[in-house]
Design a protein around this motif. Sequence first.
Motif, PDB file in Angstrom:
ATOM      1  N   GLN A 206       3.114  11.221   2.124  1.00 23.16           N
ATOM      2  CA  GLN A 206       3.715  10.566   0.968  1.00 23.16           C
ATOM      3  C   GLN A 206       4.257   9.187   1.345  1.00 23.16           C
ATOM      4  O   GLN A 206       4.156   8.235   0.569  1.00 23.16           O
ATOM      5  N   ALA A 207       4.815   9.093   2.557  1.00 28.23           N
ATOM      6  CA  ALA A 207       5.325   7.796   3.013  1.00 28.23           C
ATOM      7  C   ALA A 207       4.202   6.840   3.357  1.00 28.23           C
ATOM      8  O   ALA A 207       4.351   5.615   3.235  1.00 28.23           O
ATOM      9  N   ALA A 208       3.073   7.380   3.803  1.00 27.57           N
ATOM     10  CA  ALA A 208       1.987   6.516   4.282  1.00 27.57           C
ATOM     11  C   ALA A 208       1.411   5.656   3.175  1.00 27.57           C
ATOM     12  O   ALA A 208       1.048   4.491   3.416  1.00 27.57           O
ATOM     13  N   TRP A 209       1.329   6.199   1.946  1.00 28.70           N
ATOM     14  CA  TRP A 209       0.665   5.427   0.881  1.00 28.70           C
ATOM     15  C   TRP A 209       1.364   4.093   0.603  1.00 28.70           C
ATOM     16  O   TRP A 209       0.739   3.032   0.667  1.00 28.70           O
ATOM     17  N   PRO A 210       2.660   4.073   0.291  1.00 27.28           N
ATOM     18  CA  PRO A 210       3.289   2.764   0.031  1.00 27.28           C
ATOM     19  C   PRO A 210       3.359   1.875   1.262  1.00 27.28           C
ATOM     20  O   PRO A 210       3.235   0.651   1.158  1.00 27.28           O
ATOM     21  N   VAL A 211       3.562   2.485   2.451  1.00 28.73           N
ATOM     22  CA  VAL A 211       3.670   1.668   3.661  1.00 28.73           C
ATOM     23  C   VAL A 211       2.340   0.999   3.978  1.00 28.73           C
ATOM     24  O   VAL A 211       2.272  -0.210   4.223  1.00 28.73           O
ATOM     25  N   LEU A 212       1.259   1.765   3.975  1.00 30.34           N
ATOM     26  CA  LEU A 212      -0.049   1.189   4.315  1.00 30.34           C
ATOM     27  C   LEU A 212      -0.541   0.238   3.233  1.00 30.34           C
ATOM     28  O   LEU A 212      -1.136  -0.801   3.536  1.00 30.34           O
ATOM     29  N   THR A 213      -0.294   0.584   1.968  1.00 34.19           N
ATOM     30  CA  THR A 213      -0.686  -0.326   0.884  1.00 34.19           C
ATOM     31  C   THR A 213       0.083  -1.643   0.985  1.00 34.19           C
ATOM     32  O   THR A 213      -0.493  -2.729   0.855  1.00 34.19           O
ATOM     33  N   GLY A 214       1.371  -1.531   1.190  1.00 35.97           N
ATOM     34  CA  GLY A 214       2.174  -2.750   1.331  1.00 35.97           C
ATOM     35  C   GLY A 214       1.786  -3.547   2.557  1.00 35.97           C
ATOM     36  O   GLY A 214       1.758  -4.787   2.516  1.00 35.97           O
ATOM     37  N   ALA A 215       1.469  -2.862   3.671  1.00 37.03           N
ATOM     38  CA  ALA A 215       1.058  -3.568   4.884  1.00 37.03           C
ATOM     39  C   ALA A 215      -0.245  -4.323   4.658  1.00 37.03           C
ATOM     40  O   ALA A 215      -0.401  -5.458   5.125  1.00 37.03           O
TER      41      ALA A 215
ATOM     42  N   LEU B 274       7.583  -0.156  -5.548  1.00 41.79           N
ATOM     43  CA  LEU B 274       8.693  -0.983  -5.067  1.00 41.79           C
ATOM     44  C   LEU B 274       8.746  -0.979  -3.547  1.00 41.79           C
ATOM     45  O   LEU B 274       8.969  -2.024  -2.910  1.00 41.79           O
ATOM     46  N   VAL B 275       8.535   0.183  -2.934  1.00 38.39           N
ATOM     47  CA  VAL B 275       8.516   0.248  -1.475  1.00 38.39           C
ATOM     48  C   VAL B 275       7.358  -0.577  -0.917  1.00 38.39           C
ATOM     49  O   VAL B 275       7.507  -1.308   0.069  1.00 38.39           O
ATOM     50  N   ALA B 276       6.189  -0.482  -1.555  1.00 39.58           N
ATOM     51  CA  ALA B 276       5.033  -1.264  -1.101  1.00 39.58           C
ATOM     52  C   ALA B 276       5.321  -2.759  -1.186  1.00 39.58           C
ATOM     53  O   ALA B 276       4.930  -3.532  -0.303  1.00 39.58           O
ATOM     54  N   ALA B 277       6.035  -3.167  -2.230  1.00 40.03           N
ATOM     55  CA  ALA B 277       6.358  -4.592  -2.385  1.00 40.03           C
ATOM     56  C   ALA B 277       7.264  -5.066  -1.262  1.00 40.03           C
ATOM     57  O   ALA B 277       7.050  -6.138  -0.676  1.00 40.03           O
ATOM     58  N   GLU B 278       8.284  -4.270  -0.935  1.00 36.95           N
ATOM     59  CA  GLU B 278       9.177  -4.721   0.138  1.00 36.95           C
ATOM     60  C   GLU B 278       8.499  -4.641   1.499  1.00 36.95           C
ATOM     61  O   GLU B 278       8.758  -5.466   2.376  1.00 36.95           O
ATOM     62  N   VAL B 279       7.608  -3.688   1.696  1.00 38.97           N
ATOM     63  CA  VAL B 279       6.847  -3.632   2.941  1.00 38.97           C
ATOM     64  C   VAL B 279       5.950  -4.863   3.060  1.00 38.97           C
ATOM     65  O   VAL B 279       5.826  -5.456   4.147  1.00 38.97           O
ATOM     66  N   ALA B 280       5.315  -5.274   1.955  1.00 38.78           N
ATOM     67  CA  ALA B 280       4.456  -6.464   1.991  1.00 38.78           C
ATOM     68  C   ALA B 280       5.256  -7.702   2.384  1.00 38.78           C
ATOM     69  O   ALA B 280       4.827  -8.499   3.233  1.00 38.78           O
TER      70      ALA B 280
END
Length: 828
Positions: free
Chosen positions: A756-765, A443-449
């Motif tokens: 732990q934060a880097a995975w969703p942020v970088l994936t979403g980016a 969900l975090v990755a989706a909103e980052v994207a």
Amino acid sequence: MAALIPRFQDIRFSIRQLRKSPGFSLTAILTLALGIGAVASVFSVVNAVLLKPFAYRDPGRLVVMREVVEEMRDQYPAVPCNYLHYLRLKKDSKTLQDATVFENKGVSVSTNGDHPNIIGAVSVSPNFFQVLGVQPFLGRDFTPEEATKGRSNVVVLAWDGWQELFNGDPNVIGKTLRMGGDANTVIGVLPRDFRFPDIAPAPNMPSSTSSAQAVRANIIFYPLIPYPDALKSDVFDYNFSVIARLRPGVTINQARAELDGLQKAHALTAHMPIHIGIYLQPFLDDVTSAISKALWLLFAAVGAVLLIACVNLANLQLARAVATERETAVRAALGASRSQLVVTRLTESLVLAAVGGIAGIAFAFLGVRLLIAAAPANIPRLNDVSVNLPVLLFAVGLSIFTAMLFGVLPALRSLRVNPQAALQSNPSRVANTRQGSTTRNLLVAAEVACTVVLLIVTGLVLRSFSQVLRQNRGFDSSHVTVAQVDLYSPQYGDSQPNYKAAKSAFIDRALAAIAQLPGVQSVAMTSAMPLTGQTWIDGLDRVDRPLSPGEQPKINLRWISPEYLCTMRIALVDGTNITANHANPNQVLISEQTARVAFPGENPLGHKVKGFGGDEAVNTIVGVVADARVNGLKDVAAMVYLPYWDNPPWGVSFLVRSSQPSNAITPEIRRIIWNIDPQVAIPTVKSLNDQVSDSLSADRFQTLLLSSFGAAALLLALLGVYGVLAYSVSLRQQEFGIRIALGSDKSRLTALVLRQAAWPVLTGAAAGLVLAFIAARWVRSLLYQTQPVDPIAIAGSLALLIGAATLAAVLPARRAARIDPIQVLRNE
């Protein structure tokens, strides 16, 4: 399906549950209210401008018709219609039911003996209202006989014109309206819901009413009488706008193919020196073509912000679902069915969305008022924007959609509850499963994207806007006041024997009188208000190298006084300025762009060019001036400047460079002009800086809204990252306490949380970057001198997001590093 419909007791239970968590409830309601209100506000504009059909009969069958000149197509994709071509196509076409010709014009109207005002008006052929399918509310429309000289002094009023000019007098039919100094008889009033927008003659060409700030909606209609040359010239004289109605069952492609064939056949049989075609566009699409993509972009942007907000709420709801899992297990053990558990959880989301939706509708009323106040005046149909029934229905549907969007995952989680396991397990361990962590990270990755897409698009638009602001304009707008004067009065009409001398005398007197005002350094005139688009387009024909009309370079004509260059501070590159010698009118200046296209590799000074607009005179080029963006800040057009006494225009703009501010000198300019002739209209007096600002209003509006949506998306994404990490840290307190007890230092724990934060942020980016490349190509036409793959915009957006996400992750990471292992193990 009936089992999934909430019951009254489900609603009561959801309200009790939400009252137990007032912080969460208020946050969710406010987030939804702002998001739904913003989306509904923008949708109200989209609906009124782009979706709502005009109040005409079968508006889907109306098309705007223009011509294509192949030799001009690179510079002008389409041009207005030639009057003879319009008559021929109307007569020969089998796909058109009818067609009408018109011209948007501002006219001066005098009421109660005051100075005249400029009113939005349209001169139309007699069948205009029949083609649109509109019947007058009072009186009648035009007859064919009224489109002839001597019988054309009749007008039909729009509803707003009836109210404004005659206070809604029911006996208005037969009354007199003074227009352009002449008496005109009112013969009809149109229905209340009738609106006729300004339609540009062609791309890059403004309507004749768009340049005057004081010109309002089109409220007067009067018969169009084509000028004599329009009935003679079969080549060029492209000056008329045309609306056609397709026959029932005929598609626009079929009509386009037939009309294009008729054009090409006529060009061949008439041995025309140019190749012509046809350009058709649906009426609604044509009216909104300049603004539609920008509005859809804003709608998509605000929708993305709401989507990010819903993702955040979904994460919060998931956390609450875990926290209440024991309660759900108890209900399941007591006999609650799975469908009842789902409905209970979903009802909670529906209650939040319903309250948020109601508050959102209230915000939408305020949002619409703010949007109308901030929107540029050139958005068509802006007066029709309101929170009406379609907008309310959209808001209701949007509320239900958001409830489903952020409520489905928590509701589905209740299906997987095992009562025995849930009652025996530790809640923090249940929440901290791999599946729960993966869901939150996705969900975090989706909103980052979504945020990356919005930030990059916003960055591109900001880069484009900055390019417009930073470029060399070629003129200096500071300390200049511009006064627009309309000379469409009987004493200056072409029916008078010395009308040119009368216009020239008025301009001479005004220039001399304004120059005497205190603080005035220079004063000049020009035939077109600066920054109102390309006008007076003609072909430049060299005497020494004559070309066919289709091969002649296309230039913009401006009639000026000698002080024009000095007042605008446009540099004279070569040669001399025109001189104030009325006996020698045949001297012209050209811009550097004109020199490049018409005299490549040559010195243009001293060259002879033929007259313009049917003038038989031969002009001598006496000077070359620097390119100046006087038509528009995004446009470097080829210009030819002629002395005004050669052909004094009816529309005059006086430019006054003064040490006094514009608001101080404006009353004196008006006084001087009306002392010379109290019957002329002065639509606009303002500073040239204001005119520059007004010309950028659409770009500024778009940039401001996108920047606001981008900032909101970034803030929501940061809250999402922070919330997920803070929740994760709270679940892993025992783990972190043990790690500290075993000797792990604070820097390692901080790094662990940051990883732990880097995975969703970088994936979403990364996902957002791919989507942004697709979105950037779609907005390419909105950008100025900015590539869709602009490295600065992309790098800056990614750096902003990653930096902000790092900042959001540092706080939970530091909290994890400060955990007291003794206290945690004691609590466990």
